[in-house]
Design an enzyme around this catalytic site. Structure first.
Site, PDB file in Angstrom:
ATOM      1  N   GLU A  12       0.810  -1.217   0.000  1.00 40.65           N
ATOM      2  CA  GLU A  12       0.000   0.000   0.000  1.00 40.65           C
ATOM      3  C   GLU A  12       0.842   1.265   0.000  1.00 40.65           C
ATOM      4  O   GLU A  12       0.411   2.312  -0.497  1.00 40.65           O
ATOM      5  CB  GLU A  12      -0.969   0.011   1.186  1.00 40.65           C
ATOM      6  CG  GLU A  12      -2.007   1.124   1.088  1.00 40.65           C
ATOM      7  CD  GLU A  12      -3.011   1.111   2.213  1.00 40.65           C
ATOM      8  OE1 GLU A  12      -3.638   2.166   2.439  1.00 40.65           O
ATOM      9  OE2 GLU A  12      -3.180   0.063   2.863  1.00 40.65           O
ATOM     10  N   HIS A  32       3.576   1.764  -1.777  1.00 43.06           N
ATOM     11  CA  HIS A  32       3.807   2.055  -3.196  1.00 43.06           C
ATOM     12  C   HIS A  32       2.537   2.608  -3.858  1.00 43.06           C
ATOM     13  O   HIS A  32       2.593   3.557  -4.645  1.00 43.06           O
ATOM     14  CB  HIS A  32       4.221   0.775  -3.942  1.00 43.06           C
ATOM     15  CG  HIS A  32       5.497   0.175  -3.493  1.00 43.06           C
ATOM     16  ND1 HIS A  32       5.547  -1.032  -2.839  1.00 43.06           N
ATOM     17  CD2 HIS A  32       6.781   0.583  -3.617  1.00 43.06           C
ATOM     18  CE1 HIS A  32       6.811  -1.343  -2.569  1.00 43.06           C
ATOM     19  NE2 HIS A  32       7.580  -0.373  -3.036  1.00 43.06           N
ATOM     20  N   GLN A  57       8.850   8.817   2.017  1.00 43.11           N
ATOM     21  CA  GLN A  57       9.679   9.384   3.074  1.00 43.11           C
ATOM     22  C   GLN A  57      10.353   8.300   3.906  1.00 43.11           C
ATOM     23  O   GLN A  57      11.353   8.563   4.570  1.00 43.11           O
ATOM     24  CB  GLN A  57       8.827  10.290   3.971  1.00 43.11           C
ATOM     25  CG  GLN A  57       9.539  10.900   5.161  1.00 43.11           C
ATOM     26  CD  GLN A  57      10.703  11.803   4.770  1.00 43.11           C
ATOM     27  OE1 GLN A  57      10.603  12.535   3.793  1.00 43.11           O
ATOM     28  NE2 GLN A  57      11.781  11.773   5.540  1.00 43.11           N
ATOM     29  N   ASP A  83      12.283   5.922   3.052  1.00 40.67           N
ATOM     30  CA  ASP A  83      13.685   5.853   2.648  1.00 40.67           C
ATOM     31  C   ASP A  83      14.250   7.269   2.605  1.00 40.67           C
ATOM     32  O   ASP A  83      14.550   7.818   1.542  1.00 40.67           O
ATOM     33  CB  ASP A  83      13.794   5.162   1.293  1.00 40.67           C
ATOM     34  CG  ASP A  83      13.321   3.724   1.350  1.00 40.67           C
ATOM     35  OD1 ASP A  83      13.968   2.917   2.036  1.00 40.67           O
ATOM     36  OD2 ASP A  83      12.286   3.415   0.738  1.00 40.67           O
TER      37      ASP A  83
END
Length: 297
Positions: free
Chosen positions: A32, A34, A145, A147
């Site tokens: 979800e 992505h 956010q 990563d």
């Protein structure tokens, strides 16, 4: 939704798309988090391309490249309701043809945090993202956010190389117990999954201490470490409070800071962060259950 695996076909299809074009680069095994990026791109752009490519250049020699799931059919099912215009699914040979030897290194920002534990990782990230930008030619590119260092590195690369693309940061999507959604969560067994919530709890401890008036970075980091050390399955890689735009560790806490950490739960390495902006916490949002992911996939 059209799936493209040939670079010449991608270029022909790209010319037919209405601008502005939004781009969501992924390594597949979609969840979800992505889908929230694709949804944001659909809301803000006339056309949307998502890429699915497991990038060997960002995996270290002892990391999980071979283990990382390749689930294109599942990913396409996940994307069905959002219906992006194109899914770009190149082979390794398309991205790194025989004789390939050109890489991008964002120097200082690649060294701390993830760079300490995963040397060369951001060299691989910057290179593949630059190639994907060149292939897709988007006006907007969407990144999560979660990563946070990757986001900072890509912003610096786009700025330094005059890339005509706006980098859009999107909130972390969290499970109901606060665990940040990640493809690697699927590696956790039931006991490890229960233990993994310790990352969010550690960040919450720092947030609560900050709200009570604590401003010393070392004290706030100690509060995070204390929580994690109470979990027998957890091993700390790092706990950090840094400047969001440079990733330099803070000696004095101001209104803007990135609280981040990497923790190994069993053999699985997880990362998470809270962003402090103008004294306000950006903690992400809980899974809404409104996207395709929530329908049992």
């Amino acid at each position: 939704m059209r799936v493209v695996t040939d670079l010449n076909e991608l270029r022909r299809a790209r010319l037919a798309l209405t601008e502005p074009l939004g781009f969501v680069p992924t390594m597949g095994y979609l969840h979800e988090g992505h889908l929230s990026l694709v949804q944001r791109a659909k809301e803000e752009c006339a056309s949307v391309i998502i890429s699915v490519f497991v990038n060997p250049a960002q995996f270290g020699p002892h990391e999980d490249f071979e283990r990382y799931p390749r689930t294109l059919d599942h990913d396409l099912h996940m994307l069905k309701d959002l219906n992006p215009d194109l899914v770009w699914a190149p082979s390794v040979g398309t991205i790194y043809p025989e004789g390939f030897q050109t890489y991008i290194n964002v120097e200082r920002m690649s060294l701390p945090l993830e760079g300490t534990v995963r040397p060369g990782h951001f060299r691989g990230v910057a290179t593949v993202v630059a190639k994907l930008f060149n292939q897709v030619q988007p006006q907007y590119a969407y990144f999560g956010q979660k990563d946070a260092q990757q986001l900072t590195v890509i912003r610096r690369m786009a700025l330094d190389l005059n890339m005509p693309v706006h980098i859009v940061a999107c909130p972390i999507i969290r499970e109901a117990d606060g665990l940040a959604m990640s493809s690697r969560n699927g590696y956790l067994n039931p006991n490890e999954r229960r233990a993994a919530v310790i990352l969010h709890q550690a960040l919450e401890a720092a947030r609560l201490a900050y709200n009570r008036g604590e401003r010393q970075p070392e004290t706030l980091k100690s509060a995070m470490r204390k929580i994690i050390l109470n979990e027998p399955l957890a091993r700390i890689d790092y706990v950090s409070i840094s400047r969001p735009e440079t990733l330099v560790e803070l000696d004095v806490l101001g209104p803007n800071a990135l609280f981040s950490l990497a923790v190994r739960i069993g053999s699985t390495r997880l990362i998470d962060n809270f962003l402090l902006e103008a004294g306000r916490w950006q903690t992400g949002r809980l899974s809404s259950g409104s996207l395709s992911y929530a329908a049992g996939h």
